[in-house]
Design an enzyme around this catalytic site. Structure first.
Site, PDB file in Angstrom:
ATOM      1  CG  HIS A 193     -46.338  -3.146 -24.018  1.00  0.00           C
ATOM      2  ND1 HIS A 193     -46.586  -4.386 -23.698  1.00  0.00           N
ATOM      3  CD2 HIS A 193     -45.296  -3.086 -24.869  1.00  0.00           C
ATOM      4  CE1 HIS A 193     -45.618  -5.355 -24.215  1.00  0.00           C
ATOM      5  NE2 HIS A 193     -44.752  -4.355 -25.200  1.00  0.00           N
ATOM      6  CG  ASN A 227     -52.160  -1.979 -21.413  1.00  0.00           C
ATOM      7  OD1 ASN A 227     -52.101  -2.526 -20.256  1.00  0.00           O
ATOM      8  ND2 ASN A 227     -51.225  -2.548 -22.620  1.00  0.00           N
TER       9      ASN A 227
HETATM   10  C1  GRF Z   1     -45.512  -3.765 -15.993  1.00  0.00           C
HETATM   11  O1  GRF Z   1     -44.242  -4.172 -16.445  1.00  0.00           O
HETATM   12  C2  GRF Z   1     -46.467  -3.531 -17.173  1.00  0.00           C
HETATM   13  O2  GRF Z   1     -45.699  -2.640 -17.937  1.00  0.00           O
HETATM   14  C3  GRF Z   1     -47.019  -4.649 -17.663  1.00  0.00           C
HETATM   15  O3  GRF Z   1     -46.893  -5.577 -16.405  1.00  0.00           O
HETATM   16  C4  GRF Z   1     -46.110  -5.098 -15.468  1.00  0.00           C
HETATM   17  C5  GRF Z   1     -46.928  -5.237 -14.344  1.00  0.00           C
HETATM   18  O4  GRF Z   1     -46.260  -4.800 -13.407  1.00  0.00           O
HETATM   19  N1  GRF Z   1     -48.179  -4.482 -18.338  1.00  0.00           N
HETATM   20  P1  GRF Z   1     -47.029  -4.335 -11.926  1.00  0.00           P
HETATM   21  O5  GRF Z   1     -48.054  -5.474 -11.492  1.00  0.00           O
HETATM   22  O6  GRF Z   1     -47.445  -3.006 -12.143  1.00  0.00           O
HETATM   23  O7  GRF Z   1     -46.047  -4.409 -10.692  1.00  0.00           O
END
Ligand code: GRF
Length: 212
Positions: free
Chosen positions: A119, A117
């Site tokens: 974050h 994941n």
């Molecule tokens: C990212 O900031 C990620 O860290 C978080 O959700 C966002 C997803 O952005 N978990 P994307 O859909 O990959 O542009």
């Protein structure tokens, strides 16, 4: 050790910029011996689905509302369906990329150490859904992103890669998010390469390369 291209599934819920960064970095040879076999969304209107299709990637939608049950699935029911959808794709790695669902313990256990994941904060600081808001509200001077192995707790498993950014005076959520997102795309690629190298061990919580 995988003797074929590693098969990556990317669950998304929205924009899909991490997913496209992974796809583009595979195409550019920056992620080695891997391919995305499925981009799956829980939302049929996730903009990332079109970006995936534009890249010729296979997509699927698994909504939480079940037509056959006539109601939303429970977390466990959803994750059972998710596992059923994923099984034929034989995923080596599941890279959550803005997938706005918490995974149940049985699903995590089925794919132990094979779910990553990303974050948008330096965990364990600022877990949860609105990290940039929380970083700014707290007055932190540094933030960043974390790619971690998913375990049974939210935003918690062993850390694979972190990248930091400064928080500037006058930052807004959008400005901070943009700065962090740039690093996210690098961090996810680095993390995938490390995990697919199969040359790591997790000692207690510490993800580290073998033989160091
Ligand atoms: C990212 O900031 C990620 O860290 C978080 O959700 C966002 C997803 O952005 N978990 P994307 O859909 O990959 O542009």
């Amino acid at each position: 050790m995988i003797n074929r291209k590693a098969r990556i599934v990317v669950p998304i819920s929205g924009r899909g910029s991490n997913m496209t960064a992974i796809a583009d970095n595979i195409a550019a040879g920056l992620i080695h011996d891997a391919k995305i076999v499925l981009v799956l969304s829980n939302k049929d209107d996730a903009p990332g689905l079109k970006l995936a299709a534009d890249r010729g990637l296979k997509t699927a939608v698994l909504p939480v509302y079940s037509e056959s049950l006539g109601r939303k699935m429970t977390r466990e029911e959803y994750d059972e369906q998710l596992a059923q959808v994923l099984t034929p794709y034989e995923p080596d790695l599941i890279c959550l990329a803005g997938f706005m669902r918490i995974l149940s313990a049985p699903f995590v256990q089925k794919y132990r150490n094979r779910i990553l994941n990303i974050h948008p904060s330096l965990l364990p600081a600022f877990p949860g859904e609105d990290a940039h808001r929380d970083v700014l509200a707290y007055g932190a001077k540094v933030s960043g992103c974390t790619v971690h192995i998913v375990d049974e707790e939210v935003d918690h498993g062993p850390i694979v890669v972190q990248r930091s950014v400064p928080v500037f005076d006058g930052d807004t959520k959008d400005k901070l998010a943009e700065r962090v997102l740039f690093e996210e795309h690098i961090a996810y690629t680095d993390a995938i390469n490390l995990v697919l190298s199969d040359n790591y061990e997790v000692v207690d919580r510490r993800f580290q390369m073998k033989g160091l």
